[in-house]
Design an enzyme around this catalytic site. Sequence first.
Site, PDB file in Angstrom:
ATOM      1  NE  ARG B  58      -2.466  -1.446   3.322  1.00 49.74           N
ATOM      2  CZ  ARG B  58      -2.645  -2.671   3.830  1.00 49.74           C
ATOM      3  NH1 ARG B  58      -3.483  -3.495   3.234  1.00 49.74           N
ATOM      4  NH2 ARG B  58      -2.008  -3.057   4.902  1.00 49.74           N
ATOM      5  CD  GLU B  95       1.381 -10.926  17.859  1.00 45.74           C
ATOM      6  OE1 GLU B  95       0.753 -11.300  18.855  1.00 45.74           O
ATOM      7  OE2 GLU B  95       0.847 -10.566  16.782  1.00 45.74           O
TER       8      GLU B  95
END
Lengths: 170, 170
Positions: B58, B95
């Site tokens: 994006r 993560e």
Amino acid sequence: MNLEKFIRDVPDFPKQGILFKDITTLLQNGDAFRLAMNRMMKKYRGEEIDKVVGVEARGFILGGIMAYKLGCGFVPARKPGKLPYSATREEYTLEYGTNALEVHEDGILPGEKVLVVDDLLATGGTALAAARLVEKLGGTVVGIEFLVELGFLHGREKLSGYKVNSLIAY
Amino acid sequence: MNLEKFIRDVPDFPKQGILFKDITTLLQNGDAFRLAMNRMMKKYRGEEIDKVVGVEARGFILGGIMAYKLGCGFVPARKPGKLPYSATREEYTLEYGTNALEVHEDGILPGEKVLVVDDLLATGGTALAAARLVEKLGGTVVGIEFLVELGFLHGREKLSGYKVNSLIAY
């Protein structure tokens, strides 16, 4: 300015025997990049366009600029699973197997005039999938724009029925 | 115009328990899209920028427009294996596990002033990797621009030392 000389040939990418046309050398030159974009947009100046659909990922670069300059909305056509909201999908065949593109269901409204933008016209399968997604949602494809066209792969034949333009053709 | 109302909340994307901030609803509105881009670029008007690095995918949409408007080159920071030419790589932790970004080795020249652009500031790991790639190649990061910032994830702390801006902060 001859834009073709800003395209870099990279042999054996993405696989052995393929001569890849690398557009990053054009994009990273401010003057060449700007000129290329202005040339791609010239024919649409004053035309009423409602949305530009950019095809992931390099079509995002070119399509975003065209939408911004035309003052219309930008809609990403993405690989499966990337869009967060309800999306409509169109599959297309590759040399081996199939792939698919998705567009958000509310990305195009019925009756909208839509420009499809991608960096490269090869076999035309991806762009055809993007055009069909626009039509599934009730839009009209007013043109399909490419920066580079590999004419020897005859992608235009697959896209017959659409107004197809490319800036640099091989 | 309140741009925040053009961002759509999508629950449980990309996984259970995450409230995704969907920017496509802003991009597909021509007026909101144009205003957002103009606001993101305002502070750089008249400043000398050599390159804009847009982070896949994006960041390509927003970064491409900023490069075009600033009249400078655009350089994509991509996921591993996507760039055809010699590239330098920077890994960053997620993560669970690690990911990496790559920039072409000739994408940034020593001494160039570079703006890094992405859509979303979350933990800041991706943008930090992009900034480090610029510096590895001898460039100077003059700013890191985001459309949306998730303030509660404290990404700014990871990017301390850089000029960080976001248009819409949560």
